[in-house]
Design an enzyme around this catalytic site. Structure first.
Site, PDB file in Angstrom:
ATOM      1  N   ASP A  61      13.308  11.219   3.769  1.00  0.00           N
ATOM      2  CA  ASP A  61      12.584  10.332   4.506  1.00  0.00           C
ATOM      3  C   ASP A  61      13.162   9.042   4.188  1.00  0.00           C
ATOM      4  OD1 ASP A  61      10.338   9.096   5.778  1.00  0.00           O
ATOM      5  OD2 ASP A  61       9.178   8.649   3.826  1.00  0.00           O
TER       6      ASP A  61
ATOM      7  N   LYS B 197       0.758  -1.111   0.033  1.00  0.00           N
ATOM      8  CA  LYS B 197       0.092   0.097   0.017  1.00  0.00           C
ATOM      9  C   LYS B 197       0.856   1.428  -0.136  1.00  0.00           C
ATOM     10  CE  LYS B 197      -3.308   0.405   2.673  1.00  0.00           C
ATOM     11  NZ  LYS B 197      -4.285   0.427   4.153  1.00  0.00           N
ATOM     12  N   GLY B 198       0.437   2.419  -1.016  1.00  0.00           N
ATOM     13  CA  GLY B 198       1.032   3.486  -0.600  1.00  0.00           C
ATOM     14  C   GLY B 198       0.137   4.550   0.257  1.00  0.00           C
ATOM     15  N   GLY B 199       0.504   5.862   0.132  1.00  0.00           N
ATOM     16  CA  GLY B 199      -0.314   6.792   0.627  1.00  0.00           C
ATOM     17  C   GLY B 199      -1.814   7.031   0.402  1.00  0.00           C
ATOM     18  N   PHE B 200      -1.649   6.969  -1.075  1.00  0.00           N
ATOM     19  CA  PHE B 200      -3.075   7.087  -1.676  1.00  0.00           C
ATOM     20  C   PHE B 200      -3.675   5.971  -2.625  1.00  0.00           C
ATOM     21  CE2 PHE B 200      -0.480  10.920  -1.333  1.00  0.00           C
ATOM     22  CZ  PHE B 200      -1.274  11.816  -0.548  1.00  0.00           C
ATOM     23  N   GLY B 201      -3.061   4.774  -2.479  1.00  0.00           N
ATOM     24  CA  GLY B 201      -3.601   3.730  -3.219  1.00  0.00           C
ATOM     25  C   GLY B 201      -2.519   2.438  -2.894  1.00  0.00           C
ATOM     26  N   GLU B 202      -2.944   1.251  -3.794  1.00  0.00           N
ATOM     27  CA  GLU B 202      -2.323   0.028  -4.050  1.00  0.00           C
ATOM     28  C   GLU B 202      -0.991   0.295  -4.859  1.00  0.00           C
ATOM     29  OE1 GLU B 202      -6.023  -2.965  -3.134  1.00  0.00           O
ATOM     30  OE2 GLU B 202      -5.211  -2.607  -5.113  1.00  0.00           O
TER      31      GLU B 202
ATOM     32  N   LYS C  31       2.209   1.981  -9.141  1.00  0.00           N
ATOM     33  CA  LYS C  31       1.668   2.743  -7.872  1.00  0.00           C
ATOM     34  C   LYS C  31       0.443   3.573  -8.144  1.00  0.00           C
ATOM     35  CE  LYS C  31       3.308   5.938  -4.205  1.00  0.00           C
ATOM     36  NZ  LYS C  31       4.503   6.808  -3.853  1.00  0.00           N
TER      37      LYS C  31
END
Length: 642
Positions: A328, A211-216, A232
Site C-alpha cells: 500500500d 482518522k484511521g479505518g476503524f477509529g481516530e 491509533k
C-alpha cells in the site's frame, strides 16, 4: 469554533515541546518506575534468552548495563567494549574521508597498545586486552587500516574480523560473569517494569490528528517519561461489524516484529472498554501528500526526491527481510518526523509471505496497484517496487503516473491505464530519474527493477540501491551519491525540516467524526481476541524510550548516598522494605487520628490527679496501621495519579 482549534493546537504544541525537553514527566514518575527487589524478577530468566546475542546485541538497556559491568569490574572487558564502540562509530561515521581516517587511526592505536608500552603498570594493567586475537588478524587489520589512511574514502569493513572475534570473546566468560552479577539483576528489574500492564491511565491524550479505518488517531504522552506518541484507536464494535479481527491483529503483530528507523514502531498495545489501542511513533511533520500538494505543488527537486526514495527503499528492505509484503505504498502513507526523516506507516494491508510462495489478492489503492494485482494474478515483492516507482514519479512530476489528482475517472479506466499505457515523462526528469522510474514501472514483474535477481527477498533493494540515480552525482539537479551506511544510521541531514511550531494536520473540526455503530454486541469470544491484542509494552521501543527520556540514567543507580548497594539489589534487602512484610508507612489521616487518641488518653490521666473519678480510656482499634491508613486514605477521597 476557531478558538477550539487554536486551543487544541496550543496545548498539543506545548506538550510536544515539554516532551522534547524531558519536562513532560508526571511529578510522580519515579513511583511509577520503582524497581522491585531483584528476587521478584528472577523468574523472568526463564522467559528470555540469557545469551549475549539477545541481552547485549538486541536489548538497548542490556547493552548499556553490560558495558557498565565491564567498566566496573575488568579493564580488559572494558577495553573490548571501547573497541566495539569505536568500530561501530567508524562504520557509521561521516563519509567525508578525513573523519573516518582519523577514527581508523585511533582504532589502530588500540590494537598497538601492547603490555610493553606500559612497563611501570601492574600486571592487570599490562595485560594485552586483545590477546585473544591472533597476530595475523592484528597485523592484517593494522596494515589495511594504515593504507586506508591515504585513501580518499576508507573502506567500512576494515575492522570486521577483529570486531567479530571480540564479540565472540565477550560471549564466553565476560557474559557469564555478567549474568551472575547485580548488573544482570538490574536488567531483570527493567524487564519487570517493561512487562507491567498498560491501560488508558498510562497516557495523557491530546488533539485528534486524523482518522484511521476503524477509529481516530490522536496524540498522546506517556506520563512516566514524557515521550509523545500517536494513539491509533480501533473501535471494537466497528472492527467486529467489518469482520476485521484478523486484519487488526495481523497489523499489530507485524508492527511488533519490525524494528526499523524507516517504519513506524509500535511501542504499546492495550485495550479500553470501547477500543483497541496501538501506540505508535509520532510523526509531527505530516505526510508526503500534504507536502506535495499543499506546500510544494508541482513536485520536489531531485535531491529531496532522492533522499525520500532512499529512506523508503531502506524501509522496504527491512520489511522484506522479515518476509513482509507492504502492498500500500502511496504519499499519504509516508510520514515525516520532527527532523524531516520519513517512515512507512499504516501496515493494515501488509502480509507475511511464507516459503517465498507468491500470493493472490486484489488489495491496495487505485492508481498505485501493480499490473499483476489489477489482473488478479499471483504476485510477490515486486508489487512494492512498483509502488516505489509510482511514488518517485509523483514526487518529481507533481501528479501520479496513471491518474491526476481529483481527476474524475472510473476505476476500470485507471486499471486499464496501469495494464496498457506507458507513463509519460516531462523535462522535470533527469536521465537517471527517468531510467529508474521506467525500470520500477515495468509491466512485467520478471523484468522490473528489484525483481531481476534470484536470491533473498531483501536483495531486490540492493539492486535498486546500485542504480545511478542513487550512486552518481548530477551538477544540474544537485544530486549526490547516497552514503548508505550513514543513511542507515540516520546521520544524513534531511533536505527539509518541518517547522516545530506548526501542526501538519487538518483542523480539529474538519476531521469527520465516526458515526455510532449499532446492532453489534460484544461477547466472550471477543474477549479472547482482545487478550491476544492487549500485550502492553513492546520491548525495544520501550527501552529506547527509557534511554532517550533520561529515565534510565536517573534511575539506574547501584549505590545509595552512603555508598551501600541499593536495597533492591541486596540479598537481605527484601527485609528492609516495609512494603514487603505486610506493613506500610501510616498515612496523614492515620497519624492525625492516632495523635488525637493519644491526647485524649493523656488528658484523662491528668484529670485523675485532680481527684476526678478515673475514666476508662477508649478501646484501641484492633485494625493494623495498614488497614487504618488504607481506610483513612479512602475516606479522604484521594486517588494516586501518575
Amino acid at each position: 469554533m476557531e478558538i477550539e482549534n487554536i486551543v487544541a493546537n496550543t496545548v498539543y504544541i506545548k506538550a510536544r515541546e515539554s516532551g522534547g525537553q524531558k519536562k513532560g514527566k508526571s511529578k510522580k514518575w519515579k513511583n511509577y518506575l520503582q524497581f522491585p527487589h531483584y528476587t521478584e524478577c528472577l523468574p523472568l530468566k526463564t522467559e528470555i534468552e540469557v545469551t549475549y546475542a539477545f541481552v547485549v546485541e538486541k536489548q538497548p538497556i542490556g547493552k548499556l548495563l553490560f558495558h557498565e559491568f565491564c567498566q566496573a569490574t575488568n579493564s580488559q572487558y572494558h577495553q573490548c567494549c571501547q573497541f566495539l564502540t569505536k568500530v561501530e562509530e567508524y562504520e557509521t561515521s561521516d563519509d567525508d574521508g578525513q573523519s573516518r581516517r582519523d577514527l581508523a587511526s585511533s582504532i589502530v592505536s588500540l590494537l598497538h597498545s601492547k603490555p610493553e608500552d606500559n612497563p611501570s603498570g601492574s600486571q592487570d594493567e599490562q595485560e594485552f586486552w586483545c590477546s585473544f586475537l591472533s597476530d595475523e588478524v592484528i597485523s592484517t587489520c593494522i596494515t589495511t587500516a594504515d593504507s586506508a589512511t591515504h585513501d580518499d574514502e576508507p573502506r567500512s569493513d576494515i575492522f570486521t574480523e577483529p570486531y567479530r572475534l571480540t564479540c565472540q570473546y565477550l560471549t564466553d566468560a565476560p557474559f557469564k560473569e555478567f549474568a551472575e552479577s547485580m548488573y544482570f539483576h538490574r536488567f531483570l528489574q527493567w524487564k519487570w517494569l517493561e512487562k507491567r500492564p498498560v491501560d488508558k491511565h498510562t497516557f495523557r491524550l491530546y488533539r485528534v490528528l486524523g482518522k484511521g479505518g476503524f477509529g481516530e488517531v490522536c496524540a498522546c504522552q506517556v506520563r512516566a517519561s514524557g515521550k509523545m506518541y500517536a494513539l491509533k484507536k480501533l473501535e471494537k464494535k466497528r472492527v467486529k461489524k467489518r469482520h476485521a479481527e484478523t486484519l487488526s491483529l495481523n497489523e499489530k503483530q507485524i508492527l511488533q516484529r519490525i524494528n526499523s528507523p524507516f517504519v513506524v514502531s509500535l511501542a504499546y498495545a492495550y485495550e479500553t472498554k470501547d477500543a483497541l489501542c496501538l501506540v505508535l511513533t509520532l510523526m509531527n511533520g505530516g505526510d508526503l501528500k500534504f507536502h506535495l500538494y499543499n506546500l510544494m505543488p508541482g513536485g520536489f527537486d531531485e535531491k529531496r526526491v532522492q533522499f525520500y526514495a532512499a529512506e523508503i527503499t531502506l524501509g522496504l528492505q527491512h520489511l522484506h527481510s522479515e518476509r513482509i509484503l507492504y502492498r500500500d505504498l502511496k504519499p499519504e502513507n509516508i510520514l515525516l518526523d520532527d527532523f524531516g526523516h520519513v517512515r512507512i506507516s499504516d501496515l493494515g494491508l501488509a502480509v507475511e509471505i511464507k516459503d517465498n510462495e507468491p500470493i493472490k489478492g486484489r488489495v491496495g489503492t487505485v492508481g498505485y496497484m501493480a499490473p499483476e494485482i489489477v489482473k488478479n494474478e499471483r504476485y510477490s515483492y515486486g508489487v512494492d517496487w512498483w509502488g516505489v516507482g509510482c511514488l518517485i514519479y509523483e514526487m518529481i512530476e507533481g501528479k501520479a503516473p496513471f491518474r491526476q489528482r481529483k481527476e474524475k475517472v472510473k476505476r476500470e479506466e485507471v486499471e486499464r491505464r496501469v495494464r496498457e499505457d506507458q507513463e509519460k515523462y516531462s523535462e522535470k526528469f533527469s536521465e537517471a530519474a527517468r531510467t529508474l522510474c521506467r525500470g520500477l514501472l515495468h509491466k512485467e514483474p520478471g523484468f522490473r527493477l528489484g525483481c531481476r535477481r534470484v536470491g533473498r527477498p531483501e536483495d531486490g533493494a540492493e539492486e535498486i540501491r546500485a542504480h545511478p540515480f542513487f550512486n552518481t552525482a548530477d551538477t544540474v539537479t544537485g544530486r549526490e551519491p547516497v552514503p548508505w551506511k550513514k543513511m542507515e544510521a540516520g546521520k544524513v541531514t534531511p533536505p527539509f525540516c518541518p517547522d516545530p511550531r506548526a501542526v501538519y494536520a487538518k483542523d480539529v473540526l474538519d476531521i469527520e467524526q465516526f458515526s455510532t455503530v449499532k446492532g453489534v454486541r460484544l461477547d466472550a469470544t471477543d474477549t479472547q481476541f482482545y487478550g491476544k491484542f492487549n500485550t502492553g509494552c513492546v520491548s525495544i521501543p520501550w527501552q529506547s524510550e527509557m534511554i532517550e527520556t533520561e529515565c534510565f540514567a536517573e534511575l539506574n543507580t547501584f549505590h545509595d548516598e552512603d555508598g551501600n548497594v541499593m536495597w533492591n539489589l541486596r540479598p537481605d534487602g527484601i527485609n528492609m522494605d516495609e512494603r514487603r512484610n505486610g506493613t506500610s508507612k501510616p498515612g496523614f489521616f492515620s497519624r492525625l487520628f492516632r495523635k488525637k487518641n493519644i491526647e485524649v488518653t493523656k488528658s484523662l490521666h491528668d484529670l485523675s490527679h485532680l481527684g476526678v473519678e478515673q475514666q476508662q480510656p477508649p478501646k484501641t482499634s484492633t485494625q493494623t496501621p495498614a488497614v487504618r491508613s488504607s481506610r483513612a486514605a479512602s475516606a479522604s477521597g484521594r486517588t494516586l495519579v501518575i
